[in-house]
Structures are given as structure tokens and as C-alpha cells.
Design a protein around this motif. Structure first.
Motif, PDB file in Angstrom:
ATOM      1  N   ASP A 222       0.846  -1.186   0.000  1.00  0.00           N
ATOM      2  CA  ASP A 222       0.000   0.000   0.000  1.00  0.00           C
ATOM      3  C   ASP A 222       0.887   1.243   0.000  1.00  0.00           C
ATOM      4  N   SER A 223       0.273   2.387  -0.217  1.00  0.00           N
ATOM      5  CA  SER A 223       1.033   3.621  -0.382  1.00  0.00           C
ATOM      6  C   SER A 223       1.919   3.958   0.822  1.00  0.00           C
ATOM      7  N   PRO A 224       1.413   3.893   2.069  1.00  0.00           N
ATOM      8  CA  PRO A 224       2.278   4.239   3.209  1.00  0.00           C
ATOM      9  C   PRO A 224       3.515   3.357   3.331  1.00  0.00           C
ATOM     10  N   ALA A 225       3.447   2.147   2.778  1.00  0.00           N
ATOM     11  CA  ALA A 225       4.574   1.220   2.911  1.00  0.00           C
ATOM     12  C   ALA A 225       5.730   1.565   1.978  1.00  0.00           C
ATOM     13  N   VAL A 226       5.460   2.336   0.916  1.00  0.00           N
ATOM     14  CA  VAL A 226       6.519   2.581  -0.067  1.00  0.00           C
ATOM     15  C   VAL A 226       6.836   4.056  -0.286  1.00  0.00           C
ATOM     16  N   VAL A 227       5.848   4.948  -0.153  1.00  0.00           N
ATOM     17  CA  VAL A 227       6.109   6.372  -0.390  1.00  0.00           C
ATOM     18  C   VAL A 227       7.118   6.881   0.636  1.00  0.00           C
ATOM     19  N   GLY A 228       8.128   7.565   0.143  1.00  0.00           N
ATOM     20  CA  GLY A 228       9.204   8.051   1.001  1.00  0.00           C
ATOM     21  C   GLY A 228      10.404   7.127   1.041  1.00  0.00           C
ATOM     22  N   ARG A 229      10.280   5.961   0.403  1.00  0.00           N
ATOM     23  CA  ARG A 229      11.389   5.003   0.362  1.00  0.00           C
ATOM     24  C   ARG A 229      12.060   5.040  -1.014  1.00  0.00           C
ATOM     25  N   PRO A 230      13.303   4.564  -1.109  1.00  0.00           N
ATOM     26  CA  PRO A 230      13.965   4.501  -2.422  1.00  0.00           C
ATOM     27  C   PRO A 230      13.224   3.550  -3.358  1.00  0.00           C
ATOM     28  N   ALA A 231      13.035   3.978  -4.590  1.00  0.00           N
ATOM     29  CA  ALA A 231      12.355   3.133  -5.569  1.00  0.00           C
ATOM     30  C   ALA A 231      13.150   1.865  -5.849  1.00  0.00           C
ATOM     31  N   THR A 232      14.465   1.939  -5.705  1.00  0.00           N
ATOM     32  CA  THR A 232      15.301   0.770  -5.986  1.00  0.00           C
ATOM     33  C   THR A 232      15.042  -0.378  -5.020  1.00  0.00           C
ATOM     34  N   ALA A 233      14.380  -0.084  -3.873  1.00  0.00           N
ATOM     35  CA  ALA A 233      14.077  -1.148  -2.914  1.00  0.00           C
ATOM     36  C   ALA A 233      13.088  -2.156  -3.488  1.00  0.00           C
ATOM     37  N   LEU A 234      12.349  -1.753  -4.528  1.00  0.00           N
ATOM     38  CA  LEU A 234      11.374  -2.650  -5.144  1.00  0.00           C
ATOM     39  C   LEU A 234      11.973  -3.480  -6.271  1.00  0.00           C
ATOM     40  N   LEU A 235      13.180  -3.152  -6.659  1.00  0.00           N
ATOM     41  CA  LEU A 235      13.811  -3.858  -7.769  1.00  0.00           C
ATOM     42  C   LEU A 235      14.366  -5.201  -7.328  1.00  0.00           C
ATOM     43  N   ALA A 236      14.264  -6.169  -8.232  1.00  0.00           N
ATOM     44  CA  ALA A 236      14.892  -7.469  -7.993  1.00  0.00           C
ATOM     45  C   ALA A 236      16.214  -7.513  -8.750  1.00  0.00           C
TER      46      ALA A 236
END
Length: 279
Positions: free
Chosen positions: A33-47
Motif C-alpha cells: 500500500d502507499s504508506p509502505a513505499v512512499v518516502g522510500r527509495p524506488a530501488t528497494a522494489l527492484l529485484a
């Protein structure tokens, strides 16, 4: 309520690589959900290694390709994405990242002659479905947008080509879809498009509107065969005063650093065929 088989996941990333917005489609796609990712580096979602993504995007205005992402449950997802670099009126830079997720089969193809006509038309053509998502684009449209059909399929026009002109075109397409009557707009979608864009409702045998065809004129070519932007009369940029000033500046840079003396010859440009000779 049955979920749509096609939806769009969007996110925005600031110039430091931090996620600044996260759509419901993105949550549906990756499970965060949005609170879990907004404000974090986008690269954290990359595999994959984040430095590779930063290197690929460096110096680009737009990028499309396949990105390996990690779902919240640990699954690896290989997703096709389209990323646009944007600069706001205040000079703030960010990236709009979009991905169309579809479970629909590929768009139907017509009879060979119909298919050739669509693909080889000299005019940019695109077909948008009842949700205003692109399903087909001919070769001229792919060239005009510098994107393959596969990268655009399932996306709405404002996600393919962000900007006020696309927003206006999207509204006109909606009117064509709802009214069943052709619409047109004078908003220019880009340098490879003319001023007038037409939106034609496509109806089935029962008269029901099933899709909308976007078509547009192309700018008339100049004397060198390049597309000429609409409204441009073909007049040349640069007066005699401009040319003289450029020659003077060139001389100041060259002499005495590289030479003792320099001469600049200014040649007349060839005239267009329809241009009257100078008196």
C-alpha cells in the motif's frame, strides 16, 4: 464487483530516487500500500542492482523496457514499464512511471488488406478501446511517438504522452465514445503531428460504439524532406545581423588562440521550390 481485466499502475519518483506517489493499481500489482513505499527509495522494489537502473535513466527524457520487480509476497515480476522525465513550472524534476497490466488476449487483426491499410497508412493511426486504452498503433504512429505498439498497449494517451494536449485529446475521445459522433481537437500532440487530430467512433454491426480511432495529419515536409511544424512558413532562422554576429564570435574564439587570421564565408541557403527568388 468484477475487477477490470486491464488496469494501470503508476508511481512518481523524485530526482533523488525516492517514491513520492503510489497508485491503487501499483498496490494491486505489487501488494504494497502507499504508506509502505512512499518516502522510500524506488530501488528497494527492484529485484536487481539499483545502480543499473540509475545508469540507464541518466540523461534520458523517456525510457521503456522490462523491469524485474519484487512482489510483497516475494514473487519476481518482469514488467513492461514506460517512464517519463518531467520538469514542473517551478523547475522540480521527477519521473512518472506507468505500467499497463492486462489479462486480455492480443488485439484482433483484420483481413490482410485491412491490416496492410492500417499498418501502412501514411497518417498516424491508433485505436483505443471503450476504456480509452490503446489497443493498436500503426507504424506511422509508432514512428511519431518513438515507441513500439507493445510499449503503449493498455495505456491511456496521457500516460503515453503526458501533457495538456493529451489530456484534451483524451476528453475528445471520451466525447466520441459517448456521443457516437466524430470529434476533433486543434491541440498538437507533438512535433511529428499536425494541428488537427480526429477521433472517429468505431461501431459494431448493431451500431454500438466499441472503440475510437485517433488519426492526425502530418506536417508538410520542407525542401529537405523533413516534417515542417504546422504554422511554420518555411522562413529561415537567422538574419544577416545574426550571421555577422556569429562570424564575429567565431573569430574572437579562434584568433589568436588557434590562428593569426581567420575568414568566414557565408553562403546562401538553397531556396524552396515554391519560394520566389529575391529581387
Amino acid at each position: 464487483m468484477e475487477r477490470q481485466s486491464t488496469y494501470t499502475a503508476t508511481a512518481t519518483i523524485d530526482e533523488h530516487g525516492i517514491l513520492t506517489s503510489w497508485s491503487e493499481g501499483a498496490e494491486r500489482l505489487l501488494g504494497y500500500d502507499s504508506p509502505a513505499v512512499v518516502g522510500r527509495p524506488a530501488t528497494a522494489l527492484l529485484a536487481a542492482d539499483g545502480s543499473t537502473a540509475r545508469r540507464i535513466l541518466a540523461g534520458r527524457e523517456r525510457w521503456n523496457g522490462t523491469v524485474p520487480l519484487r512482489h510483497r509476497d516475494g514473487r519476481l515480476l518482469e514488467l513492461g514499464v514506460l517512464a517519463h522525465r518531467r520538469i514542473s513550472a517551478a523547475g522540480v524534476t521527477d519521473w512518472l512511471v506507468v505500467s499497463a497490466v492486462t489479462a486480455r488476449p492480443g488485439p484482433p487483426r483484420g483481413e490482410p488488406l485491412e491490416e496492410w491499410t492500417f499498418l501502412q497508412s501514411p497518417f498516424p493511426l491508433a485505436i483505443f478501446d471503450a476504456d480509452l486504452r490503446l489497443v493498436r498503433a500503426n507504424r506511422r504512429m509508432e514512428h511519431a511517438l518513438a515507441l513500439p505498439e507493445a510499449a503503449m498497449r493498455g495505456l491511456r494517451l496521457p500516460h503515453i504522452l503526458p501533457g495538456a494536449a493529451s489530456e484534451e485529446a483524451d476528453r475528445s475521445m471520451r466525447q466520441a465514445l459517448e456521443s457516437g459522433r466524430p470529434q476533433e481537437t486543434q491541440a498538437r500532440l507533438g512535433p511529428e503531428f499536425g494541428r488537427t487530430t480526429m477521433f472517429s467512433p468505431l461501431k459494431d454491426a448493431g451500431g454500438r460504439v466499441r472503440a475510437v480511432c485517433l488519426s492526425t495529419e502530418v506536417p508538410a515536409p520542407d525542401s529537405a524532406g523533413r516534417p515542417r511544424p504546422p504554422g511554420e512558413s518555411g522562413s529561415r532562422v537567422g538574419s544577416a545581423a545574426d550571421q555577422a554576429r556569429a562570424a564575429q564570435e567565431l573569430g574572437e574564439v579562434t584568433v589568436p588562440r588557434l590562428a593569426d587570421v581567420m575568414a568566414v564565408d557565408l553562403l546562401d541557403s538553397p531556396r524552396d521550390a515554391d519560394e520566389d527568388p529575391a529581387p
